[in-house]
Design a protein around this motif. Structure first.
Motif, PDB file in Angstrom:
ATOM      1  N   VAL A  34      25.626  79.536  17.613  1.00 20.82           N
ATOM      2  CA  VAL A  34      25.207  78.823  16.411  1.00 20.82           C
ATOM      3  C   VAL A  34      26.289  77.815  16.048  1.00 20.82           C
ATOM      4  CG1 VAL A  34      24.471  79.043  14.005  1.00 20.82           C
ATOM      5  CG2 VAL A  34      23.946  80.876  15.622  1.00 20.82           C
ATOM      6  N   LEU A  62      14.829  84.483  12.571  1.00 26.59           N
ATOM      7  CA  LEU A  62      16.075  84.572  13.332  1.00 26.59           C
ATOM      8  C   LEU A  62      17.304  84.521  12.419  1.00 26.59           C
ATOM      9  CD1 LEU A  62      15.331  82.076  16.271  1.00 26.59           C
ATOM     10  CD2 LEU A  62      15.196  84.581  16.342  1.00 26.59           C
ATOM     11  N   GLY A  63      17.095  84.216  11.155  1.00 27.96           N
ATOM     12  CA  GLY A  63      18.213  84.031  10.240  1.00 27.96           C
ATOM     13  C   GLY A  63      18.937  82.726  10.510  1.00 27.96           C
ATOM     14  N   LEU A  64      18.233  81.759  11.070  1.00 29.02           N
ATOM     15  CA  LEU A  64      18.839  80.492  11.462  1.00 29.02           C
ATOM     16  C   LEU A  64      18.240  79.300  10.716  1.00 29.02           C
ATOM     17  CD1 LEU A  64      19.165  81.148  15.293  1.00 29.02           C
ATOM     18  CD2 LEU A  64      21.010  81.058  13.603  1.00 29.02           C
ATOM     19  N   ASP A  65      17.636  79.569   9.572  1.00 33.82           N
ATOM     20  CA  ASP A  65      17.117  78.483   8.757  1.00 33.82           C
ATOM     21  C   ASP A  65      18.255  77.882   7.927  1.00 33.82           C
ATOM     22  OD1 ASP A  65      16.869  81.164   7.532  1.00 33.82           O
ATOM     23  OD2 ASP A  65      16.213  80.066   5.749  1.00 33.82           O
ATOM     24  N   LYS A  75      13.468  81.288  10.105  1.00 36.27           N
ATOM     25  CA  LYS A  75      13.792  82.293   9.079  1.00 36.27           C
ATOM     26  C   LYS A  75      13.879  83.681   9.688  1.00 36.27           C
ATOM     27  CE  LYS A  75      11.671  79.621   5.388  1.00 36.27           C
ATOM     28  NZ  LYS A  75      10.481  79.474   4.523  1.00 36.27           N
ATOM     29  N   PHE A 130      21.280  75.605  17.402  1.00 38.13           N
ATOM     30  CA  PHE A 130      21.694  76.811  18.120  1.00 38.13           C
ATOM     31  C   PHE A 130      21.156  76.809  19.531  1.00 38.13           C
ATOM     32  CE2 PHE A 130      17.457  77.970  16.689  1.00 38.13           C
ATOM     33  CZ  PHE A 130      16.953  78.745  17.731  1.00 38.13           C
ATOM     34  N   THR A 185      21.528  86.973  10.652  1.00 41.38           N
ATOM     35  CA  THR A 185      21.400  86.122  11.839  1.00 41.38           C
ATOM     36  C   THR A 185      21.224  86.970  13.089  1.00 41.38           C
ATOM     37  OG1 THR A 185      22.817  84.471  10.804  1.00 41.38           O
ATOM     38  CG2 THR A 185      22.526  84.307  13.183  1.00 41.38           C
ATOM     39  N   ILE A 186      20.325  86.548  13.949  1.00 43.71           N
ATOM     40  CA  ILE A 186      20.093  87.245  15.215  1.00 43.71           C
ATOM     41  C   ILE A 186      21.405  87.338  15.995  1.00 43.71           C
ATOM     42  CG2 ILE A 186      19.432  85.204  16.547  1.00 43.71           C
ATOM     43  CD1 ILE A 186      17.060  87.457  17.411  1.00 43.71           C
ATOM     44  N   ALA A 187      21.583  88.447  16.713  1.00 44.80           N
ATOM     45  CA  ALA A 187      22.832  88.694  17.437  1.00 44.80           C
ATOM     46  C   ALA A 187      22.534  89.230  18.826  1.00 44.80           C
ATOM     47  CB  ALA A 187      23.681  89.699  16.659  1.00 44.80           C
ATOM     48  N   SER A 210      15.932  74.190  10.879  1.00 47.13           N
ATOM     49  CA  SER A 210      16.655  75.152  11.709  1.00 47.13           C
ATOM     50  C   SER A 210      18.093  74.695  11.862  1.00 47.13           C
ATOM     51  CB  SER A 210      16.004  75.228  13.090  1.00 47.13           C
ATOM     52  OG  SER A 210      16.783  75.991  13.969  1.00 47.13           O
ATOM     53  N   LYS A 211      18.994  75.646  11.902  1.00 41.96           N
ATOM     54  CA  LYS A 211      20.355  75.333  12.310  1.00 41.96           C
ATOM     55  C   LYS A 211      20.308  74.937  13.783  1.00 41.96           C
ATOM     56  CE  LYS A 211      22.588  78.560   9.165  1.00 41.96           C
ATOM     57  NZ  LYS A 211      23.423  79.768   9.035  1.00 41.96           N
TER      58      LYS A 211
END
Length: 160
Positions: free
Chosen positions: A142, A110-113, A108, A128, A2-4, A125-126
Motif C-alpha cells: 500500500v 479491503l480497507g483500502l478506500d 472498502k 496498492f 486493511t487486508i494483510a 481506492s488507495k
C-alpha cells in the motif's frame, strides 16, 4: 482494517466491460485456483495511473506470466465503461483485466478506500498492489499518499 498477508480476498462483485456490455464478475471467478496480481489506483485517466501504473503492468506482462501469474487485474473506483475505455486507450488488451468498483464497495472491503473529496473525486481506492494465490493474499503493498514505489510492476516482480 486493511487486508494483510494471509487474509482471504473478501467475497464480492466487480464489473468488467465485455463485447456485450458491462458484466458482473465475482471475486471467486477472479481469484479461485489462480495466482493473481491485483493493483488498485485512485482513478482511470489520472496522471500517475495513466503514465506509470497501468503501463508498467502491461509492459511487464510476460515477466509476470513467467513467474506463474495467471491473471493481472486493475481495479479502480470508476464504472465499467470508463475502465473499458481506459484499457483500450492504454492497449491493455487481454494482458490486464480491467475491473470497475463503481461504488468503492471492494476498496472498502479491503480497507483500502480513501477520501479524495479534496480533489473532487469522492471516495476512491488507495494506490496498492497485492498477490493472491487461490484467493489468499501472499503480498500486499500500500502506497503512502502521493507515492508510487511499492505498488509497481517491478516491485511485485521482485516479490514473486
Amino acid at each position: 482494517m486493511t487486508i494483510a498477508k494471509g487474509d482471504k480476498i473478501p467475497a464480492g462483485k466487480l464489473r468488467t466491460l465485455t463485447a456485450d456490455g458491462p458484466k458482473d464478475i465475482t471475486t471467486d471467478e477472479i481469484f479461485a485456483g489462480k495466482t493473481v496480481v491485483l493493483f488498485g489506483l485512485p482513478g482511470a485517466f489520472t496522471p500517475t495511473c495513466s503514465a506509470k501504473h497501468l503501463p508498467g503492468f502491461i509492459e511487464k506482462f510476460d515477466a509476470l506470466k513467467a513467474k506463474g501469474v495467471d491473471t493481472i487485474a486493475c481495479v479502480s473506483v470508476n464504472d465499467a465503461f470508463v475502465m473499458g475505455a481506459w484499457g483500450k486507450s492504454q492497449d491493455a488488451g487481454d494482458k490486464v483485466l480491467m475491473l470497475a468498483d463503481g461504488n468503492a464497495d471492494f476498496a472498502k472491503s479491503l480497507g483500502l478506500d480513501a477520501d479524495f473529496s479534496a480533489y473532487g473525486m469522492g471516495t476512491r481506492s488507495k494506490r496498492f498492489s497485492l498477490v493472491a494465490k487461490d484467493g489468499v493474499v501472499t503480498e500486499v503493498n500500500v502506497e503512502a499518499q502521493g507515492a508510487f514505489e511499492v505498488s509497481t510492476a517491478d516491485h511485485v516482480l521482485g516479490q514473486l
